[in-house]
Design an enzyme around this catalytic site. Structure first.
Site, PDB file in Angstrom:
ATOM      1  CD  GLU A 269      -2.969  -1.136   0.528  1.00 36.37           C
ATOM      2  OE1 GLU A 269      -3.153  -0.137  -0.209  1.00 36.37           O
ATOM      3  OE2 GLU A 269      -3.693  -2.148   0.521  1.00 36.37           O
ATOM      4  CB  CYS A 303      -1.872   6.823   1.118  1.00 41.62           C
ATOM      5  SG  CYS A 303      -2.214   5.744   2.423  1.00 41.62           S
TER       6      CYS A 303
HETATM    7  C1  UN1 Z   1      -3.935   5.704   4.556  1.00 44.35           C
HETATM    8  O1  UN1 Z   1      -3.802   6.912   4.426  1.00 44.35           O
HETATM    9  O2  UN1 Z   1      -2.924   4.964   4.737  1.00 44.35           O
HETATM   10  O3  UN1 Z   1      -9.568   6.249   2.917  1.00 44.35           O
HETATM   11  C2  UN1 Z   1      -5.227   4.999   4.579  1.00 44.35           C
HETATM   12  C3  UN1 Z   1      -9.066   6.811   3.891  1.00 44.35           C
HETATM   13  C4  UN1 Z   1      -8.866   5.975   5.118  1.00 44.35           C
HETATM   14  C5  UN1 Z   1      -7.637   5.151   4.948  1.00 44.35           C
HETATM   15  C6  UN1 Z   1      -6.414   5.904   4.590  1.00 44.35           C
HETATM   16  N1  UN1 Z   1      -9.997   5.105   5.286  1.00 44.35           N
HETATM   17  O4  UN1 Z   1      -8.735   7.974   3.897  1.00 44.35           O
END
Ligand code: UN1
Length: 513
Positions: A269, A303
């Protein structure tokens, strides 16, 4: 430890969760850690939150050994029984939601309401996994041979090594752990060195639940230490069947190479570079809400954060004027306060990266419309969110800057908007704001967004746990959380069973013996 610290709210938070601020960073049935001491400093006010002792490579070996041994028993526990443990973990998270959320906020700086959302995601994935524990279905297929059966089963995989980032310091563990546990795997977690206390708190909760059920608490093990030593021990050890890594693209490249070298399984990820297309058929209020939250939420450190906005030229001026207004009014301050919309960045290094990126954007011809200053609030790492007007060929647009830096650009034709949206190496999340059905469908079609997540009339961040989460291209291709992401945590076994009483080969091959 100063008196001020002892009276401070975070000590009470730690107490609520059942541990003291000076703690060992390793767990596998017992707590251990005799490596380097690490002081944990809050980005909220620069105060020391506690001291954690990292584990040594020798301790890592003990921890992984125990975690692997725990798996040998855990894999034989019926999946619905494993689900009961995950149900209890979800209940424990419900009970401790406020305390854990406060700890997340103190340790990495996101606002309390977002931390509460993070813990809610943990509860949600536990609920999801409980249901899943009765639905780890394999298929049966019609055999081409008479009186034969063809079937597949899903079996536990082994130890899952979870290497997580600071920005979702608790939830990423839970997305992996809730699924891994019902799938019959054990978990060895290496959290970000920036957020060890949250990891210790989560592991304490899991330990409590596992002990209550009489299971080996090493089922949820912990290994706090640097990526370059502890992380690489996880990546290279064949006892770790699956490595689930959340982090940067260069980090993922490194992890990927090491794990692939030994044919381990991988979930990556990695970075996102997420765009929202604001069409001339958009509802402007929806667009503003989506873009604003996407860009400043978690101070731009998700992210899934919105990094690029591609706006139709017909409403560009109006949109930018209204967005600027929101940016000017952004309430920046302590993330513990209800009214705050944007807390600090995670540390001083993140502030430097943010400011260097802004300088680069300006060198490359981007125009700064707002923000980029560092604020001297009470020793924390506070900045003003930045809006930059750019053209779609700006080289910096290809990079993910993990900070509240939002690029605004115009488009004329819809095809051009899609090309800009897809024209970056990352492929995590994307969105379009439009009331035009055809545009929405094209955006979601094979010729539309190339991302793992593509939303219509809602922003790029805040994905629900029910869907598979992850992205394409340099984002790494992994999926975790909902849908059938559980399959990555199990091994598939295909079986042919012959009950015909004679021997028959497939593909019509006949062998006389
Ligand atoms: C992340 O930033 O690693 O969709 C995950 C989202 C959250 C997950 C983010 N449910 O912003």
């Amino acid at each position: 430890m100063t008196n001020k610290l002892q009276d401070s709210p975070f000590i009470k938070v730690l107490d609520n969760l059942g541990f003291q601020p000076e703690v060992a960073g390793g767990f596998a049935g017992e707590w251990l850690g005799s490596g380097k001491e690490q002081r944990v400093v809050s980005p909220v006010d620069g105060e020391t939150l506690g001291t954690v002792t990292n584990i040594t490579p020798a301790e890592f070996d003990t921890i992984l050994g125990r975690c692997h041994k725990a798996w040998l028993g855990w894999r034989l526990v019926p999946a619905p029984k494993r689900g009961e443990v995950v149900k209890a973990l979800g209940d424990e998270l419900r009970k401790n939601k406020d305390a854990l959320a406060r700890l997340v906020t103190l340790e990495m700086g996101k606002t309390l309401r977002e931390s509460l959302g993070e813990v809610q995601e943990m509860i949600d994935i536990c609920d999801f996994a409980v249901g899943l524990s009765r639905q780890l279905y394999g298929l049966t297929m019609p055999s081409e041979r008479r009186q034969h059966r063809l079937q597949e089963q899903w079996h536990p995989l082994g130890v899952v090594g979870v290497i997580s980032a600071f920005n979702f310091p608790a939830a990423v563990w839970s997305w992996n752990t809730a699924l891994a546990l019902v799938c019959g795997d054990t978990v060895l977690w290496k959290p970000s060195s920036k957020t060890p206390l949250t990891a210790i708190a989560c592991t304490k909760l899991a330990e409590k639940v596992l002990r209550q059920f009489g299971f080996d608490p090493a089922i949820c093990s912990l290994a706090i230490g640097r990526g370059s030593d502890i992380g690489d021990l996880i990546n290279t050890d064949p006892r770790v069947a699956l490595v689930s890594y959340t982090g940067s693209v260069p980090g993922g490249r490194h992890v990927g190479r090491l794990v692939q070298e030994r044919f381990g399984k991988l979930i990556l990820e990695l970075g996102g570079n997420n765009a929202i297309i604001v069409s001339d058929h958009a509802d402007l209020d929806i667009a503003l809400q989506a873009v604003y939250f996407g860009a400043i939420g978690t101070s731009g450190q998700r992210c899934t954060s919105t990094r690029r906005v591609i706006v139709h030229e017909a409403l560009y001026e109006t949109f930018v004027a209204r967005l600027l207004e929101l940016y000017r009014r952004t309430r920046i301050g302590s993330p513990l306060e209800e009214a705050t919309l944007m807390g600090p960045l995670v540390d001083a290094a993140a502030v430097t990266t943010f400011q260097e990126a802004i300088q680069n954007v300006q060198h490359q011809g981007g125009k700064l419309l707002h923000g980029g200053e560092s604020l001297p609030n009470a020793g924390g790492c506070y900045v003003t969110p930045c809006l930059a007007e750019v053209t779609s060929d700006l080289p910096m647009l290809q990079e993910e800057t993990f900070a509240p830096l939002l690029y605004l650009m115009k488009y004329r034709t819809f095809a051009e908007a899609i090309a800009i949206q897809n024209g970056v190496p990352q492929g995590l999340s994307s969105a379009i704001i439009t009331h035009d059905l055809v545009e929405a469908e094209v955006f979601l079609s094979a010729a539309g967004s190339d991302c793992g997540i593509a939303n219509v009339n809602t922003g790029t961040s805040g994905a629900e746990i029910g869907g598979a989460f992850g992205g394409e291209k340099e984002t790494g291709g992994g999926r975790e959380s909902g849908s059938d992401a559980w399959k990555a945590y199990m091994r598939r076994q295909t079986s042919a069973l012959n009950f015909s009483g004679r021997s028959e080969l497939a593909q019509g091959i006949f062998l006389e013996i």
